[in-house]
Structure formats: structure tokens, C-alpha cells
Design a protein around this motif. Structure first.
Motif, short mmCIF file in Angstrom:
data_model
loop_
_atom_site.label_atom_id
_atom_site.label_comp_id
_atom_site.label_asym_id
_atom_site.label_seq_id
_atom_site.Cartn_x
_atom_site.Cartn_y
_atom_site.Cartn_z
N SER A 165 4.32 1.30 7.53
CA SER A 165 2.99 1.53 6.97
C SER A 165 1.89 1.59 8.03
CB SER A 165 2.64 0.46 5.93
OG SER A 165 2.67 -0.82 6.52
N ARG A 198 -0.07 4.75 0.23
CA ARG A 198 -0.47 3.90 -0.91
C ARG A 198 0.63 3.91 -1.98
NH1 ARG A 198 -5.59 2.06 -2.67
NH2 ARG A 198 -6.06 1.86 -0.47
N TYR A 245 3.53 1.65 -1.06
CA TYR A 245 3.32 0.22 -1.33
C TYR A 245 3.63 -0.08 -2.80
CZ TYR A 245 0.39 -0.17 2.93
OH TYR A 245 -0.09 -0.18 4.20
N GLY A 264 -4.94 -3.15 8.13
CA GLY A 264 -4.86 -3.91 6.89
C GLY A 264 -3.56 -3.66 6.15
N ASN A 265 -2.67 -2.90 6.80
CA ASN A 265 -1.40 -2.58 6.15
C ASN A 265 -0.55 -3.82 5.92
OD1 ASN A 265 -1.29 -2.51 9.03
ND2 ASN A 265 0.75 -1.62 8.92
N ALA A 266 -0.68 -4.80 6.84
CA ALA A 266 0.13 -6.01 6.66
C ALA A 266 -0.31 -6.76 5.41
CB ALA A 266 0.00 -6.91 7.88
N ARG A 267 -1.60 -6.68 5.07
CA ARG A 267 -2.07 -7.36 3.86
C ARG A 267 -1.45 -6.74 2.62
NH1 ARG A 267 -8.18 -8.41 3.00
NH2 ARG A 267 -7.21 -9.80 1.53
N LEU A 268 -1.41 -5.42 2.58
CA LEU A 268 -0.83 -4.77 1.41
C LEU A 268 0.68 -4.99 1.37
CD1 LEU A 268 -2.91 -1.47 1.31
CD2 LEU A 268 -2.96 -3.34 -0.37
N THR A 294 2.37 -7.42 2.48
CA THR A 294 2.76 -8.78 2.13
C THR A 294 2.22 -9.21 0.77
OG1 THR A 294 0.83 -9.69 3.30
CG2 THR A 294 2.87 -9.52 4.56
N THR A 295 1.50 -8.31 0.11
CA THR A 295 0.92 -8.65 -1.19
C THR A 295 1.62 -7.95 -2.36
OG1 THR A 295 -1.25 -9.10 -0.25
CG2 THR A 295 -1.20 -8.56 -2.57
N LEU A 296 1.80 -6.65 -2.24
CA LEU A 296 2.28 -5.90 -3.41
C LEU A 296 3.76 -6.12 -3.76
CD1 LEU A 296 0.12 -2.68 -3.02
CD2 LEU A 296 0.00 -4.37 -4.86
N PRO A 297 4.71 -6.00 -2.83
CA PRO A 297 6.11 -6.17 -3.23
C PRO A 297 6.43 -7.62 -3.60
CG PRO A 297 5.91 -5.03 -1.10
CD PRO A 297 4.58 -5.63 -1.41
N LEU A 350 -1.51 9.75 -8.08
CA LEU A 350 -2.28 8.51 -8.08
C LEU A 350 -3.69 8.71 -8.61
CD1 LEU A 350 -1.58 6.55 -4.77
CD2 LEU A 350 -1.23 5.74 -7.10
N ARG A 366 -3.53 -4.66 -9.94
CA ARG A 366 -2.33 -3.85 -9.78
C ARG A 366 -2.37 -2.58 -10.61
NH1 ARG A 366 2.44 -5.71 -7.45
NH2 ARG A 366 2.04 -7.69 -6.43
N LEU A 395 -4.37 0.70 -8.40
CA LEU A 395 -4.00 0.92 -7.00
C LEU A 395 -4.46 2.26 -6.44
CD1 LEU A 395 -0.58 -0.93 -6.93
CD2 LEU A 395 -2.78 -1.71 -6.07
N ARG A 451 -6.97 -10.74 -2.89
CA ARG A 451 -6.33 -9.99 -1.80
C ARG A 451 -6.43 -8.48 -2.06
NH1 ARG A 451 -0.62 -12.17 -1.98
NH2 ARG A 451 -1.63 -14.00 -2.87
N LEU A 452 -6.14 -8.12 -3.31
CA LEU A 452 -6.13 -6.69 -3.63
C LEU A 452 -7.53 -6.11 -3.75
CD1 LEU A 452 -3.10 -6.45 -6.06
CD2 LEU A 452 -3.29 -5.54 -3.75
N MET A 484 -8.93 -5.15 -0.62
CA MET A 484 -8.18 -4.12 0.11
C MET A 484 -8.25 -2.74 -0.54
SD MET A 484 -6.99 -4.77 3.00
CE MET A 484 -5.85 -3.44 3.32
N TYR A 503 -3.30 -18.04 1.44
CA TYR A 503 -3.34 -16.73 2.09
C TYR A 503 -4.77 -16.56 2.56
CZ TYR A 503 -1.92 -11.80 2.67
OH TYR A 503 -1.58 -10.56 3.17
N SER A 558 -11.27 -1.28 7.43
CA SER A 558 -9.92 -0.93 7.89
C SER A 558 -10.02 0.22 8.89
CB SER A 558 -9.10 -0.51 6.68
OG SER A 558 -7.93 0.17 7.06
N HIS A 571 -6.10 2.18 5.43
CA HIS A 571 -5.41 1.61 4.27
C HIS A 571 -6.38 0.90 3.33
CE1 HIS A 571 -1.34 2.49 5.42
NE2 HIS A 571 -1.55 2.00 6.63
N GLY A 572 -7.34 0.23 3.91
CA GLY A 572 -8.25 -0.59 3.11
C GLY A 572 -9.60 0.06 2.96
#
Lengths: 717, 208
Positions: free
Chosen positions: A135, A192, A195, A222-226, A228-231, B61, B101, B104, B134-135, B138, B173, B181, B195-196
């Protein structure tokens, strides 16, 4: 990736890279911009103090690796994280594949991890039928191209926007514009979706904090945040060396990592994950979290008293950023998976001798990496150590073995040099200054600069006649000439004696039993010969007899001062003398400026515009920067030129072994001097004189090249 | 002293393209967020890739975006939530506090309150232990974060005890957020919003 099986193949690959104009240009721009960026980012901070603290803290952690692992495991498992220890790369990949199977994961989204590159994790998971998507933008690009990273922080720096546009056109089945902002947005949208689909997130770890069981991740995108969050599952693959006792240790590294990597004060995101967090796609609304620690030789390496410092590396990539060779050939030819100076070393320990054996020879020993390393790793020395080790393991090449044998016997070495004076006659130009041509066996690729002939009379043969008579001396000084100034450029020595004698009161001595400093054999991986030569020199010049030991050769000076104590550290009998000897070594410029204090009154200053080439081993090796420039300004007008501190490409035997790289470095040096509008250039090292003078002569440039002693002697009142 | 810290924070945050504004009250911050959301270029989603030549699957999307204008503020509850809701309602903006969620494809504005600020680097510390927080910080295109000035510290060492307290509330967290980002992975050219968030707005709230 380094895959050459013969040195000729590797040399050919290097030639190809030198022809990659795009890569050359982008790495050039980066190298120059990086220096300013880094300096600005660290402005007002005690950088050396910070580096020392990081080194000390890392060493402390490395010595306690097993205990920190146990502490982390206990903390993390108490929170419900599963912690694994993988002995090998294969084991790490297998553990992660098993976690995927047990949890029914088929699609993984990854954030950047050099450790996963080290284990070739993607390949392993894909073979098991998983879909893995990187990512991080750069990592995604090289994944799609089936390449390895060419830089630790900017993995796709070798690619142009047009190449990325073509790649994205293939991926999206839509024609892509080469506008970078648009390409980034395309990646945003494509990723996106990945993820959303992924059921496993894989990250690396910049820190593993034992006291709290926390993983720290440093990213800009910020890819690490997504990821480690979504899956619903998160697996962190972390090298054991990232274990650190406290949050404070991590915050300390964080002060250096982004600044040293890209000149940023901090990255856009730093993420601290402690335990399995809330995750709405997971059963029980809680993330399934695994941390896989990778050994792969780290535990053994941590116990090695010299090489353990390799594990201090914080993966900032700065050693590549400043490396003049990396800048020319790019990461794919300057590392296997890990890139840059640290990459050459890590390749040996993590990917093996076969991958490392040509790479470790491709270090010009300029010390630029050591100077910027955030963890104070003695990179150039360790690279030479590995070169020597590989020769011990695989057998020494005949040339370096012979040179080692000859150097160990001073009388034989000097007799050979004297004989060569006669042997070179048929090959010398009429004026006798340069060798006209050598049989092609010696000259392959060497014609980019003329090589000097040996002088008709060595300095040691002149000494008795030129030795100044000094009464009531207040200072006793020994001269160390080194081979080049003894046999090729004795005029440098003669001029230096004139300059030193100007003040009076300095008793000069030239101990006849001195020999080559031994650096050439270090460069060729002949460590035993280097030790023997060091012992001979220390015995030939008893430090107790002198106030100073002066040399006009920056490389000799730095080797005598810093190389000897390290080389002879196990020689208990000589220990005190080695220390005393090293303490008394001083370079010519510092001696004249700092000790003698020669000032304007001693010179007839000319209006000549004089440039300066800072020898690597003077500016970085001895950290001497002011004195030579001040000295130049006594005799002429010092004019600053671009990249004065970048290597001229000589590097002793390096220029013989890697002529194409050496040639290119020299061309840049000459171009910078020309652009600076100087009519002459001086330097503090006969090796640099040889290289630059030879280059100017070949190219027919009018810029005069001299040792600084020659310039000063010429303008002496 | 406080002024020096605020100036340092402002200078460092602006250096990474964050927009920094003082606000007198939280209500003012709500109005700012609503205003930003409303006046945000109607087609700003274009910036996040809608108008680009993406693959068919990625284009799908777009259809997932549920309302015209959305602010997400998952940290909010009670009186604060009511006030924020009132500001959103007045502007015709949908306010979400959960269900990220389902969003997205992107939301317009994420709205949060920082736990700490680090002046030396212009960094916001946001406890993101809630997956919604968190989301929302982001997937929002504009991230608006209120920094109460009572929580502003000089650097990470000065805030160490407080940072340590956050990570000790296991599980946790914790996020350091500095600017939007960004990437420079193609030819080292800076691109924001890979990404963000595409923008970060920091509202400095004189809370004490």
C-alpha cells in the motif's frame, strides 16, 4: 538485487547504470537537496550528541535482546496478542502463511516493511495462493513491476513519471497521463479498494517497546494506519533489533529518523499500537493481532563485539543519500535487498557471501556515510572488514596477496619501486610527468586520467640534502611521507619542509624505516598485511621522540590516526605506543595553521583564484575543514566551488578496480571546478592530486592542480 | 512562554501545509467545520481520484458515497454532540458518529479533538483507540482537529508521561498526526493526500 556471478558481470551492470540518464539526474538532484534539507531539519539540535545517545541506547538494547523479547512477549500476550519468534526468513514467512490459513485470510494489504523485503514475504504468500498488495505508493509501484526497492525510504526513486504512467495504464486498463498529482490520486483510488477487500493487514515495525508491548510505525502516507485498522487480522513482522526497553528510546530515535531520512522534522503519521484494538470486522469486535519477531542471524550478530553495531541501523537510508557511488549507479546495483553502505554489510549477513562479494568492493571509502549515520555505525571500516573476511573465506586474489607480501617487507617494496623507475621509461611521455601508455593489461578503462611517472629521485633520497638545520628547536616533528609523496611527488614534501622551516624552531626528522601506511592493503582486503605494516611504522617512528607526526597525505593521516588503533586493538604489547602514535599524528594544513600559526606576514599573497578539493579523509576522516581554506587564502584568493567535499573518485585501488565509477566522479569534480571559475585547485592529498591532475591533463583543461604545500611554498616571503 | 509555544507550533504545522486558526470556543470550531464542509469545492472528491482514469472496480467506490455533505465526529457525545449537530443541521450537513466502514469512498470532513499537541514538530496526538476515530481521521478529505491549548507541550520528551499514559491504557492506538497524508515516491515530487486527508486544519482553542 545483486545477482552477478562474476566481477566482469557486475562491472558491466555498473556501466549500464551509469548510462541511465534519468536515474543519474534524479539521484544527483536528490543528493544535493538532501544536504540542505538535513541541515535545516537538524538546525539548532546537538546532532552528534543525539547520534551518540542513539548508539549507546541501541547497544544497550542489543545486549539484552533475549530479555527484551521475553518482556515484550509477556506484555503483549497478556493483552491477547500472539507473539512469535522466527529463527529464519523461511520460518517467518511460514508463520505468517499459517496465521493466514488459520484465520481464512486470502487477501493481504501491506504497509512498507524492509524486514518483509528481507524475507521475500510477498513471494512466499503468493505461492500459497494469497493476494498481497503493497500500500505504500513506492512499494506498490515496484511490486507491480516485480522489482526490489532501490532505496530504503524511496523504493521507486529510480523510476520516472512516464514509467509509472505506463505501469498504471496497464493496471487500470485506462490510458494514464504522466501528471504526478493525478497518478497519486489514481493510486489512492485503486488502493482504497484493496484495503476494503483485505482480510489481513501486514506491517513492519520501527519500534517494539518492551515495557508496554507497543509497536511503533513511522509513515508519511498513512497507509500503515489503514492497513492496521481495516482488516480483521494484523501481523507485524519486526526484526529483533527493533526491540527497545522504553517509549523514551523510541521517541529518541524518532527525533533522528525522519530528519536523517528525508529532512522532515517528523513524518505525517507515527502510529503506536498497543495490544489488539477495536476492529469492527473482527469477531468479538477485537483485532486478531500477531507480532512475528525475525531472528535470521540477528541474535548471533548481536553477540559479535564488532559487527553488532550493524543492528543499530534505524533504516533511514541516509548512508545511500550521501554515497557518491550510490548516486551514480542507483540502489539496484548497490545492494541486494538492503541498499547503501549498510546494505552492503547487511547483504553479507542476511543474504550471503555470494550476493555481497562484489558489492563490498564497490566502496570508495570516502566516509560520507559514516558522517551522517544516525546510529554512529562505522560503515566504511565494516565494509572493508567484510571484504577481508570474504577473501579469507574464499581465498585471496593473487594481486592483493602479492601486494600484501611485498608491503610487509619494506626493503623489498622500496627496491621494487626504485626499479620501476627504469622499467617505466619506455612508457613515459617525453616531459616525463605522465605515463604515456601502459600495456593494455594494466590500462583497461584507465585512460580517463593520465597516471604520473615515478620521480627520478625519491624524497628519502633527497632528505639528507634538504634537511633544514635548526638550532634551539622548540618543536620536534617527524615527517611521514607515505608512498606517493616519497616516490611520485617528492616535491610536495620538499615544499612542505620549506613552509614549516619558515617559522623556525621546528626540528624535522624523516625516519628512514617508515613504509607505506598500509591503507592500500586495507582497501584490498589484506588485513594481516595491514596490521604488520602498522606495527613497522609505529616502531620506525617512536612517538615518544616527537611532538607531532606530520603527513601531507589525508588518507595516510586518517589511517594512522584512526585506522591503526582499531587495527591493532588486540595487540596488547603495542597498545600504549599505538595510542601515543595516533595522538601525535597531524595533517599538514592543521599543523601550519593551528600549531605554527603562520599568518599573512609570511606570504606574498597573489590574486590567483584558487579552488579547493577537500579530501574525504581530511574533511570527514579528521574533521579538518577550516585550516586548509585559511591557508589557501594566505597565498591566493580562495574561491568556494560546488561539492568541494564530494570524493574525486580516486580511492586508491578503487579507481583501478572500478574505473567507470571513478571516471564519472572525476568528471563531476572537474566540471564543478570549471564552473567555479578557478584557475587552479589545491588539495591536501597526493592521491587526489594524482586523480584530478591526471583528469585535467587528459581533458586538456587549463586548471592547475597542486598540493596545498606547493601553493604555500610558492608564495612564501 | 505559552505564546512562544503557540507560535512555534503554528510555524511548524504551517511548514507542512497545515492550516492553523485560533478559535475562541468549541462552538466557533463547529461553525468552522460546517463552513469548511459547505464551502468545500463541490467537486473536491475529484481530488481524491473520482475524476481520474481509475479501473472499473475502483470507480465503483464512487457510488458508495451516501450523502451529499458529511462531517464525521465519532469522539463526540452529550452536550458537545448536540451543539455540533445543531451547527450541521443548520448547514444541511449530515453528521456521523459511527459507521465509518460504510463510508470508505470518503467523507468530506473528519472532526476531532486532539489529546496533546507537540510544538517542536507541529504534531497533534490523537488517541485513536476507537476504530471510528482512526477511520474518520483517515478517510476524511479534510481533517479538522481542535487542539485545546492547555494540551500544548514543547516536544515529545516534555509530553512523555502523558504519551506513556495513553499507550498504557491497553489496548490502545495512539496517533501522531503532522500535516496531511503525503508522498514523494514518484520522482520525489511532493503529492498530498495519497491515502489519507488532503488537508489538515488545526483549530487552536484557548480552553483555559
Amino acid at each position: 538485487m545483486q545477482t552477478a556471478t562474476k566481477i566482469e558481470e557486475y562491472l558491466k551492470e555498473l556501466e549500464d547504470s551509469l548510462g541511465n540518464d534519468f536515474q543519474r539526474k534524479i539521484l544527483d538532484t536528490f543528493a544535493v537537496a538532501y544536504r540542505t534539507g538535513r541541515a535545516n531539519a537538524f538546525a539548532g539540535m546537538d546532532v552528534k550528541g543525539l547520534i551518540d545517545e542513539i548508539a549507546e541506547a541501541k547497544d544497550y538494547s542489543l545486549a539484552r535482546m533475549d530479555a527484551l523479547y521475553e518482556e515484550f512477549k509477556q506484555k503483549a500476550e497478556a493483552m491477547g496478542v500472539k507473539v512469535h519468534m522466527a529463527k529464519t526468513a523461511f520460518e517467518a514467512n511460514e508463520i505468517i502463511a499459517r496465521i493466514a490459513r488459520e484465520n481464512g485470510c486470502t487477501k493481504a494489504i501491506k504497509s512498507k516493511s524492509m524486514t518483509a523485503e528481507e524475507t521475500h514475504l510477498n513471494h512466499h504468500l503468493e505461492e500459497q495462493g494469497m493476494e498481497v498488495t503493497e500500500s505504500d505508493l513506492g512499494e506498490w509501484i515496484i511490486q507491480l513491476r516485480h522489482e526490489g526497492p532501490s532505496h530504503m525510504v524511496m523504493p521507486a526513486i529510480h523510476l520516472s513519471r512516464h514509467q509509472v504512467a505506463d505501469l498504471f495504464s496497464d493496471v487500470t486498463k485506462q490510458k494514464q497521463d504522466s501528471d504526478i498529482q493525478k497518478l497519486v490520486k489514481v493510486a489512492r483510488r485503486e488502493l482504497r479498494r484493496k484495503y476494503v477487500e483485505a482480510d489481513m493487514g501486514i506491517s513492519g515495525g520501527n519500534f517494539a517497546i518492551a515495557e508496554t508491548g507497543t509497536i511503533g510505525l513511522v509513515t508519511n502516507e498513512g497507509n500503515a494506519r489503514l492497513a492496521t485498522t481495516l482488516p480483521r487480522v494484523h501481523v507485524a513482522l519486526v526484526g529483533l533489533e527493533k526491540l527497545t526497553p522504553t517509549l523514551h528510546d523510541a521517541l529518541r530515535v524518532l527525533k533522528a529518523l525522519p530528519r536523517n531520512a528525508t529532512g522532515q522534522q517528523i513524518t505525517s503519521y507515527v502510529t503506536w499500537i498497543t495490544g489488539p484494538n477495536e476492529c469492527k470486522s473482527a469477531p468479538d469486535n477485537t483485532k486478531i493481532m500477531h507480532v512475528v519477531f525475525l531472528d535470521n542471524g540477528r541474535r548471533a550478530l548481536a553477540k559479535d563485539h564488532d559487527f553488532s553495531q550493524v543492528l543499530r541501523c534505524i533504516r533511514c537510508g541516509a548512508c545511500a543519500n550521501v554515497c557518491p557511488v550510490y548516486r551514480l549507479v542507483g540502489g539496484h546495483k548497490y545492494g541486494h535487498v538492503y541498499i547503501g553502505a549498510i546494505g552492503l554489510i547487511m547483504t553479507y549477513f542476511f543474504h550471503g557471501r555470494d550476493k555481497a562479494k562484489f558489492l563490498v568492493q564497490n566502496c570508495v571509502n570516502c566516509g560520507a556515510c559514516k558522517e551522517v549515520c544516525a546510529a554512529g555505525i562505522d560503515l566504511p571500516r565494516l565494509i572493508k572488514e567484510i571484504h577481508a573476511r570474504i577473501q579469507d573465506e574464499e581465498g585471496h586474489p593473487i594481486q592483493s596477496k602479492l601486494l600484501g607480501l611485498v608491503l610487509k617487507n619494506r626493503a623489498l617494496f622500496h627496491a621494487l619501486l626504485k626499479n620501476m623507475r627504469w622499467a617505466q621509461k619506455p612508457f613515459a611521455e617525453r616531459e616525463g610527468q605522465f605515463i604515456r601508455h601502459l600495456p593494455t593489461v594494466f590500462m583497461k578503462g584507465q585512460d580517463f586520467r593520465k597516471l604520473p611517472t615515478l620521480a627520478p629521485k625519491a624524497f628519502r633520497e633527497m632528505w639528507d640534502q634538504i634537511r633544514p638545520k635548526v638550532e634551539n628547536a622548540s618543536l620536534k616533528v617527524a615527517l611521514f611521507s607515505g608512498c606517493v609523496q616519497d616516490f611520485v611527488y617528492p616535491e610536495h614534501m620538499v615544499d612542505a619542509v620549506k613552509v614549516i622551516a619558515r617559522r623556525g624552531g621546528v626540528a624535522l626528522d624523516y625516519p628512514m624505516k617508515q613504509s607505506c601506511c598500509g591503507l592500500p592493503v586495507v582497501m584490498m582486503g589484506e588485513k594481516e598485511a595491514a596490521k604488520e605494516v602498522a606495527r613497522q611504522n609505529i616502531t620506525a617512528m617512536d612517538p615518544a621522540d616527537y611532538d607531532y607526526i606530520i603527513t601531507l597525505c589525508a588518507s595516510c593521516a586518517s589511517h594512522l590516526k584512526h585506522g591503526y588503533p582499531k587495527l591493532l586493538e588486540d595487540d596488547k604489547a603495542l597498545a600504549a605506543k599505538v595510542g601515543q602514535f595516533a595522538d601525535k599524528v597531524i595533517d599538514f594544513s592543521s599543523f601550519v595553521h593551528d600549531v605554527l600559526g603562520l599568518d599573512a606576514s609570511a606570504f606574498n599573497r597573489s590574486g590567483e583564484k584558487v579552488g579547493y578539493h577537500a579530501p574525504c579523509h581530511l574533511c570527514r576522516g579528521l574533521e579538518v575543514r577550516e585550516a586548509p581554506r585559511a591557508n589557501i587564502d594566505l597565498a591566493g584568493e580562495y574561491v568556494a566551488t560546488d561539492e568541494e567535499e564530494v570524493c574525486c573518485g580516486f580511492g586508491g585501488s578503487y579507481s583501478m578496480k572500478f574505473p567507470a565509477v571513478s571516471r564519472t566522479l572525476l568528471a563531476k569534480k572537474i566540471a564543478n571546478l570549471e564552473a567555479g571559475g578557478v584557475s587552479s585547485v589545491v588539495t591536501d592529498c597526493p592521491g587526489c592530486v594524482m586523480q584530478i591532475k591526471g583528469g585535467m591533463a587528459t581533458q586538456g583543461k587549463p586548471i592547475k592542480v597542486r598540493h596545498i604545500a606547493e601553493l604555500m611554498a610558492e608564495r612564501l616571503k | 512562554m505559552q505564546k512562544e509555544l503557540v507560535d512555534l507550533f503554528t510555524q511548524k504545522a504551517q511548514a507542512v501545509s497545515a492550516i492553523v486558526k485560533p478559535v475562541g470556543s468549541l462552538k466557533e470550531a463547529y461553525a468552522y467545520a460546517a463552513d469548511i464542509c459547505l464551502n468545500k469545492d463541490a467537486c473536491q472528491l475529484l481530488m481524491s481520484g473520482c475524476g481520474e482514469a481509475v479501473s472499473d472496480a475502483a470507480a465503483d467506490l464512487c457510488a458508495a458515497k451516501s450523502a451529499d455533505r458529511i462531517i464525521a465526529a465519532p469522539q463526540f457525545e452529550g452536550k458537545r454532540l448536540k451543539e455540533l449537530k445543531a451547527a450541521c443541521d443548520k448547514a444541511g450537513i449530515t453528521l456521523l458518529t459511527e459507521g465509518m466502514r460504510g463510508q470508505l469512498a470518503g467523507i468530506d470532513v473528519g472532526f476531532a479533538v486532539a489529546d496533546l499537541g507537540l510544538a517542536e514538530t507541529g504534531t497533534l496526538v490523537v488517541d485513536s483507540s476507537s476504530a471510528e476515530v482512526r477511520l474518520s481521521t483517515m478517510i476524511s478529505e479534510i481533517n479538522v482537529v481542535v487542539l485545546p491549548l492547555s494540551k500544548l507541550r514543547k516536544g515529545s520528551y516534555d509530553a512523555e508521561d502523558e504519551l506513556s499514559a495513553i499507550i498504557r491504557q491497553a489496548p490502545s492506538y495512539m496517533a501522531f498526526i503532522t500535516g496531511a497524508s503525503r508522498t514523494a515516491d514518484i520522482e520525489r515530487v511532493l503529492a498530498i493526500g495519497v491515502h489519507g486527508p488532503l488537508e489538515l486544519h488545526i483549530l487552536l482553542w484557548e480552553d483555559s
